[in-house]
Design a protein around this motif. Structure first.
Motif, short mmCIF file in Angstrom:
data_model
loop_
_atom_site.label_atom_id
_atom_site.label_comp_id
_atom_site.label_asym_id
_atom_site.label_seq_id
_atom_site.Cartn_x
_atom_site.Cartn_y
_atom_site.Cartn_z
N GLU A 174 0.83 -1.21 0.00
CA GLU A 174 0.00 0.00 0.00
C GLU A 174 0.86 1.26 0.00
O GLU A 174 2.03 1.23 0.39
CB GLU A 174 -0.89 0.05 1.25
N ALA A 175 0.25 2.37 -0.39
CA ALA A 175 0.88 3.69 -0.23
C ALA A 175 0.48 4.24 1.13
O ALA A 175 -0.53 3.82 1.71
CB ALA A 175 0.42 4.62 -1.34
N ALA A 176 1.26 5.17 1.65
CA ALA A 176 0.90 5.83 2.91
C ALA A 176 1.12 7.33 2.75
O ALA A 176 2.04 7.76 2.05
CB ALA A 176 1.74 5.29 4.06
N LEU A 177 0.25 8.09 3.41
CA LEU A 177 0.34 9.55 3.30
C LEU A 177 -0.04 10.19 4.62
O LEU A 177 -1.02 9.79 5.26
CB LEU A 177 -0.60 10.03 2.18
N GLY A 178 0.77 11.17 5.04
CA GLY A 178 0.52 11.86 6.30
C GLY A 178 0.40 13.35 6.09
O GLY A 178 1.18 13.94 5.33
N VAL A 179 -0.56 13.97 6.77
CA VAL A 179 -0.76 15.43 6.69
C VAL A 179 -0.53 16.01 8.08
O VAL A 179 -1.11 15.52 9.06
CB VAL A 179 -2.20 15.76 6.24
N VAL A 180 0.30 17.03 8.14
CA VAL A 180 0.62 17.65 9.43
C VAL A 180 -0.39 18.74 9.75
O VAL A 180 -0.69 19.59 8.90
CB VAL A 180 2.05 18.24 9.41
N VAL A 181 -0.90 18.71 10.97
CA VAL A 181 -1.74 19.79 11.47
C VAL A 181 -0.84 20.66 12.35
O VAL A 181 -0.19 20.15 13.27
CB VAL A 181 -2.91 19.25 12.32
N ALA A 182 -0.78 21.96 12.02
CA ALA A 182 0.14 22.85 12.74
C ALA A 182 -0.64 23.99 13.37
O ALA A 182 -1.78 24.29 12.99
CB ALA A 182 1.18 23.42 11.77
N ALA A 183 -0.01 24.61 14.36
CA ALA A 183 -0.62 25.78 15.02
C ALA A 183 -0.47 26.99 14.10
O ALA A 183 0.59 27.18 13.49
CB ALA A 183 0.08 26.04 16.35
N GLY A 190 -3.38 3.35 2.08
CA GLY A 190 -4.43 3.15 1.09
C GLY A 190 -3.91 2.27 -0.03
O GLY A 190 -2.69 2.08 -0.14
N CYS A 191 -4.82 1.75 -0.87
CA CYS A 191 -4.34 0.80 -1.88
C CYS A 191 -3.42 1.48 -2.88
O CYS A 191 -2.56 0.83 -3.47
CB CYS A 191 -5.50 0.07 -2.56
N ASP A 192 -3.55 2.78 -3.04
CA ASP A 192 -2.58 3.54 -3.85
C ASP A 192 -2.51 4.95 -3.27
O ASP A 192 -3.17 5.24 -2.26
CB ASP A 192 -2.96 3.54 -5.34
N LEU A 193 -1.72 5.81 -3.91
CA LEU A 193 -1.51 7.15 -3.36
C LEU A 193 -2.83 7.93 -3.24
O LEU A 193 -3.10 8.59 -2.23
CB LEU A 193 -0.51 7.91 -4.26
N ALA A 194 -3.68 7.83 -4.28
CA ALA A 194 -4.95 8.57 -4.26
C ALA A 194 -5.81 8.10 -3.10
O ALA A 194 -6.42 8.91 -2.39
CB ALA A 194 -5.69 8.36 -5.59
N ASP A 195 -5.84 6.80 -2.86
CA ASP A 195 -6.65 6.25 -1.79
C ASP A 195 -6.09 6.65 -0.41
O ASP A 195 -6.85 7.03 0.50
CB ASP A 195 -6.69 4.72 -1.96
N ALA A 196 -4.78 6.58 -0.27
CA ALA A 196 -4.17 6.97 1.01
C ALA A 196 -4.46 8.45 1.28
O ALA A 196 -4.78 8.84 2.42
CB ALA A 196 -2.65 6.73 0.95
#
Ligand code: AMP
Ligand code: GLY
Length: 428
Positions: free
Chosen positions: A326-335, A388-394
């Motif tokens: 799978e692909a993985a993607l992380g989004v940072v939440v910042a102040a 996710g199964c690919d980048l778009a899904d992740a």
């Protein structure tokens, strides 16, 4: 096995999360840790920059193995100090950590090792630096030599900006980190982060990842520690990882060994994929944050065994890493305000809901617990990461999970992963 993780970011939460899954690991301490590590491990109020206190803690608590996350303790020699106390510690010695701690040193080693990098000059005299800037013209990249938390780099698009940046660098804004300045040719291309497990001789690649250094959408705004990351990065197919290691990492391992200071730990090459080929922008001597979060979600191995193999010099017995497809993607939440000044103490909610999907992990960075409340305590607060199964899904899963999170005066980038998706579309 008792483990001590050093640090307090999203990377350290991810390390604790992954090490907790290792059957050989019984107990985890994190110094100083954050609100996320508090629920997995025992936080200890020892600063990540206080090496004597870290060693004393490890001794007193019978720690068997130490995993430093950030660059600060590594450049301060935590590996050497732990080893002197007879405690195995994953990571480079202080001599090797200079690859990250001094950009001038990294350039010198790259040159000796024949690694492709931007043309450059090193200056400790402002007038000489200004002369170089005038001779070479803009655009030009100006870097403080020492550690500046990812904020010591200025991309000067005009000569005026270069002049102002040099005045600022030499004004003492970065303390001793800015006493020496590296001026570099500006490179165009897409960036990729390549991380390799190293045991002094052998380098084993993790899959490629891409960070998003600028604060705002469209790569606008000031540079930060990283606002989101995903893996794999379509700009570098997995099939090229070994070839890239031969160009950017193995020559460094040979050069450091030749100097009598073999490199163990994670060697992270930050590359610019230019039209003329890959160029190394920088080395980091540790897991990237936030790259670590998606990478560890994809790693299908016992992390403790791997770290141990780096320390023991037995990586050559493995040929590849097991990686989830799978692909993985992380989004940072910042102040709001980060990477400049920002408020702390904001109440955070919705993590449980965000994690209600098995494919999502919310790694905490600048958070602390106060009773049963979770409050913000830093600039980068969370990294919402999904498989996710690919980048778009992740990407869809990470952004859907983000909708559950609430924190006043926070922001995140909306375009994490779009560059990768565009490249995938172009390929098809
Ligand atoms: P560094 O800490 O050296 O990786 O620099 C931080 C960021 O500045 C990099 O991730 C790039 O986005 C940018 N950068 C650094 N060096 C260059 C360069 N020579 N050309 C273009 N951009 C650069
Ligand atoms: N994400 C870039 C770094 O860890 O330096």
């Amino acid at each position: 096995m008792r483990i001590l993780i050093i640090g307090s970011g999203g990377r350290e939460h991810a390390l604790a999360w992954k090490l907790k899954q290792s059957p050989g690991v019984d107990e985890i301490f994190v110094a100083p840790g954050n609100g996320g590590t508090a629920s997995l491990a025992q936080n200890q109020p020892v600063s990540d920059g206080d090496v004597p206190a870290l060693v004393a803690f490890a001794r007193e608590h019978g720690v068997d193995f130490v995993v430093p996350g950030p660059e600060l303790p590594l450049t301060l020699g935590v590996v050497d100090a732990m080893n002197a106390a007879g405690i195995p510690c994953f990571g480079p010695s202080a001599a090797c950590a200079r690859l990250e701690g001094s950009k001038a040193f990294a350039k010198e080693v790259m040159k000796a090792a024949g690694v492709p990098t931007a043309a450059y000059g090193v200056f400790s005299d402002k007038d000489a630096a200004k002369q170089f800037a005038v001779t070479h013209g803009a655009p030009l990249v100006i870097k403080a030599d020492g550690l500046a938390a990812g904020k010591g780099v200025v991309i000067a698009m005009t000569e005026k900006e270069a002049d102002e940046a040099l005045d600022e660098m030499f004004s003492g804004r970065f303390g001793s980190a800015g006493e020496t300045v590296v001026l570099e040719e500006f490179l165009r291309g897409e960036e990729v982060s390549l991380l390799y497990f190293c045991d002094g001789e052998t380098a084993l690649p993790l899959p490629s990842a891409q960070d998003h250094k600028a604060a705002y959408d469209g790569d606008q705004g000031p540079n930060t520690g990283g606002m989101g990351a995903y893996s794999p990065a379509p700009v570098l197919p997995d099939a090229d990882l070994e070839k890239m290691a031969d160009i950017t990492v193995r020559p460094i391992l040979r050069e450091m060994a030749r100097r009598g200071t073999p490199f163990r730990g994670i060697l992270y090459a930050g590359l610019m994929m230019t039209a003329e080929g890959p160029r190394v922008l920088e080395y980091n001597v540790r897991f990237g944050d936030p790259e670590c979060q998606p990478l560890l979600m994809r790693l299908d191995e016992d992390l403790f065994d791997l770290l141990r193999a780096c320390v023991d010099g037995t990586l050559a017995q493995r040929h590849t890493l097991r990686i989830r497809p799978e692909a993985a993607l992380g989004v940072v939440v910042a102040a709001q305000g980060y990477p400049g000044s920002y408020a702390r103490g904001m109440s955070i909610s919705g993590i449980e809901e965000a994690e209600s999907s098995a494919s999502v992990q919310v790694f905490q960075a600048g958070t602390r617990r106060e009773g049963d409340r979770l409050l913000s305590s830093g600039g980068r607060v969370l990294c919402v990461t999904a498989l996710g199964c690919d980048l778009a899904d992740a990407r869809d899963r990470a952004y859907a999970a983000l909708k559950h999170i609430s924190m006043p005066d926070s922001f995140y980038r909306h375009d994490i992963g779009l560059k990768g998706l565009k490249r995938l579309q172009e390929k098809n």
